[in-house]
Design a protein around this motif. Structure first.
Motif, PDB file in Angstrom:
ATOM      1  N   THR A  63      -1.769   1.753   9.152  1.00  0.00           N
ATOM      2  CA  THR A  63      -1.229   2.918   8.718  1.00  0.00           C
ATOM      3  C   THR A  63      -1.097   4.078   9.738  1.00  0.00           C
ATOM      4  OG1 THR A  63      -1.643   2.492   6.486  1.00  0.00           O
ATOM      5  CG2 THR A  63      -1.177   4.897   6.989  1.00  0.00           C
TER       6      THR A  63
ATOM      7  N   TRP B  45      -7.208  12.836   6.402  1.00  0.00           N
ATOM      8  CA  TRP B  45      -6.589  12.810   5.022  1.00  0.00           C
ATOM      9  C   TRP B  45      -6.309  11.030   5.035  1.00  0.00           C
ATOM     10  CZ3 TRP B  45      -2.302  16.158   2.228  1.00  0.00           C
ATOM     11  CH2 TRP B  45      -2.776  15.980   0.807  1.00  0.00           C
ATOM     12  N   ALA B  46      -5.655  10.658   5.972  1.00  0.00           N
ATOM     13  CA  ALA B  46      -5.185   9.209   6.040  1.00  0.00           C
ATOM     14  C   ALA B  46      -6.496   8.396   5.905  1.00  0.00           C
ATOM     15  CB  ALA B  46      -4.269   8.823   7.238  1.00  0.00           C
TER      16      ALA B  46
ATOM     17  N   ARG C 256      -5.869   0.860   7.040  1.00  0.00           N
ATOM     18  CA  ARG C 256      -5.743   1.868   7.646  1.00  0.00           C
ATOM     19  C   ARG C 256      -5.360   1.999   8.987  1.00  0.00           C
ATOM     20  NH1 ARG C 256     -12.028   4.024   8.332  1.00  0.00           N
ATOM     21  NH2 ARG C 256     -11.788   1.997   9.865  1.00  0.00           N
TER      22      ARG C 256
ATOM     23  N   LEU D 285      -7.885   8.273   2.440  1.00  0.00           N
ATOM     24  CA  LEU D 285      -7.073   7.667   1.556  1.00  0.00           C
ATOM     25  C   LEU D 285      -7.148   6.327   1.801  1.00  0.00           C
ATOM     26  CD1 LEU D 285      -4.030  10.109   1.311  1.00  0.00           C
ATOM     27  CD2 LEU D 285      -6.081   9.648  -0.608  1.00  0.00           C
ATOM     28  N   CYS D 286      -7.346   5.658   3.127  1.00  0.00           N
ATOM     29  CA  CYS D 286      -7.527   4.241   3.676  1.00  0.00           C
ATOM     30  C   CYS D 286      -8.550   3.775   3.900  1.00  0.00           C
ATOM     31  CB  CYS D 286      -6.544   4.077   4.784  1.00  0.00           C
ATOM     32  SG  CYS D 286      -4.612   4.399   4.505  1.00  0.00           S
TER      33      CYS D 286
ATOM     34  N   SER E  96       0.849  -1.302   0.045  1.00  0.00           N
ATOM     35  CA  SER E  96       0.094  -0.068  -0.020  1.00  0.00           C
ATOM     36  C   SER E  96       0.926   1.142  -0.030  1.00  0.00           C
ATOM     37  CB  SER E  96      -0.869   0.116   1.077  1.00  0.00           C
ATOM     38  OG  SER E  96      -1.461   1.318   1.272  1.00  0.00           O
ATOM     39  N   TRP E  97       0.840   2.183  -0.991  1.00  0.00           N
ATOM     40  CA  TRP E  97       1.451   3.394  -1.111  1.00  0.00           C
ATOM     41  C   TRP E  97       1.094   4.166   0.034  1.00  0.00           C
ATOM     42  CZ3 TRP E  97      -1.031   7.967  -1.291  1.00  0.00           C
ATOM     43  CH2 TRP E  97      -2.340   7.984  -1.716  1.00  0.00           C
ATOM     44  N   GLN E  98      -0.225   4.070   0.711  1.00  0.00           N
ATOM     45  CA  GLN E  98      -0.451   4.963   1.941  1.00  0.00           C
ATOM     46  C   GLN E  98       0.203   4.752   3.038  1.00  0.00           C
ATOM     47  OE1 GLN E  98      -2.658   3.362  -0.249  1.00  0.00           O
ATOM     48  NE2 GLN E  98      -4.657   4.251  -0.333  1.00  0.00           N
TER      49      GLN E  98
ATOM     50  N   TYR F 237      -3.749  15.753   8.490  1.00  0.00           N
ATOM     51  CA  TYR F 237      -3.304  14.582   8.111  1.00  0.00           C
ATOM     52  C   TYR F 237      -4.192  13.152   8.485  1.00  0.00           C
ATOM     53  CZ  TYR F 237       0.903  17.332   6.692  1.00  0.00           C
ATOM     54  OH  TYR F 237       1.935  18.319   6.178  1.00  0.00           O
TER      55      TYR F 237
ATOM     56  N   ILE G 160       3.804   6.619   2.322  1.00  0.00           N
ATOM     57  CA  ILE G 160       3.850   8.110   2.229  1.00  0.00           C
ATOM     58  C   ILE G 160       3.048   8.864   3.511  1.00  0.00           C
ATOM     59  CG2 ILE G 160       2.752  10.107   0.949  1.00  0.00           C
ATOM     60  CD1 ILE G 160       4.749   8.570  -0.714  1.00  0.00           C
ATOM     61  N   LEU G 161       2.085   8.201   3.929  1.00  0.00           N
ATOM     62  CA  LEU G 161       1.534   8.866   5.092  1.00  0.00           C
ATOM     63  C   LEU G 161       2.477   8.780   6.323  1.00  0.00           C
ATOM     64  CD1 LEU G 161      -2.264   7.602   4.594  1.00  0.00           C
ATOM     65  CD2 LEU G 161      -1.466  10.054   4.301  1.00  0.00           C
TER      66      LEU G 161
END
Length: 211
Positions: free
Chosen positions: A183, A168-169, A180, A172-173, A50-52, A165, A55-56
């Protein structure tokens, strides 16, 4: 614990009717955020691919290194060691609390605008620009007293980025609750570890108050 609603699909909140609970689930589906993640061995693969997750976590680590984490203390040290004026103990203890008040106002303004418009990146960039300006002024150091006060307010204005943030997380997840959860956990874990290490090098005692 009495009022935390839990997730829509398994909430037992007493203040939500059955119709309201069903509507919560419907809204997630309408926004293409219905949770589809399930606990299995495949969860590890979903997380690491997972790119999230990456990045997160890095984004949160950078947030944890801002002046906001030590803003009040640094401001107090400046007042205590001001060579041009003798500040009272009352002033030293109370003037830096303006940072908290400014953060409260900015948290509301930035995040209400971000939620209303959905433009979270511009909101984050605006807040980061304020912090960058304030930090640059503190690096210069020899600036007028009023600008010095303003610099601490701006450099320590990290409050709006935390809910920004995290929201946003969650967005995105939102399609995979396990990704999620991991992350968000790693954002906090690596963020706290980063700030613990960075502060030892960025704010050594021998440099006080000119950080």
């Amino acid at each position: 614990l009495a009022f935390f609603p839990d997730t829509p699909e398994k909430t037992t909140a007493f203040y939500l009717s059955q119709a309201e609970r069903e509507r919560c689930i419907e809204r997630l589906a309408e926004e293409d955020r219905a949770p589809v993640g399930t606990f299995s061995w495949g969860i590890l693969k979903r997380i690491v691919t997972s790119w999230q997750f990456y990045i997160l976590t890095v984004l949160w680590m950078f947030w944890q290194t801002t002046v906001g984490k030590v803003g009040n203390t640094a401001f107090q040290l400046f007042l205590k060691n001001d060579p041009n004026r003798k500040w009272t103990l009352y002033d030293i203890n109370n003037i830096p609390t303006a940072i908290n008040g400014f953060n409260i106002i900015m948290v509301m303004l930035v995040n209400i605008w971000a939620d209303a418009t959905g433009r979270r990146l511009p909101a984050a960039m605006f807040n980061l620009a304020l912090q960058l300006f304030g930090t640059a002024c503190l690096v210069v150091w020899k600036i007028p007293l009023g600008l010095h006060f303003l610099a601490y307010l701006l450099a320590a204005c990290d409050g709006p980025l935390s809910p920004l943030y995290m929201a946003w997380a969650n967005l995105l997840c939102g399609k995979d609750k396990q990704v999620r959860a991991m992350t968000l956990a790693m954002m906090n874990a690596f963020g706290n570890a980063t700030t613990t290490i960075i502060q030892q090098f960025a704010y050594p005692v021998i440099d006080a108050p000119e950080y």
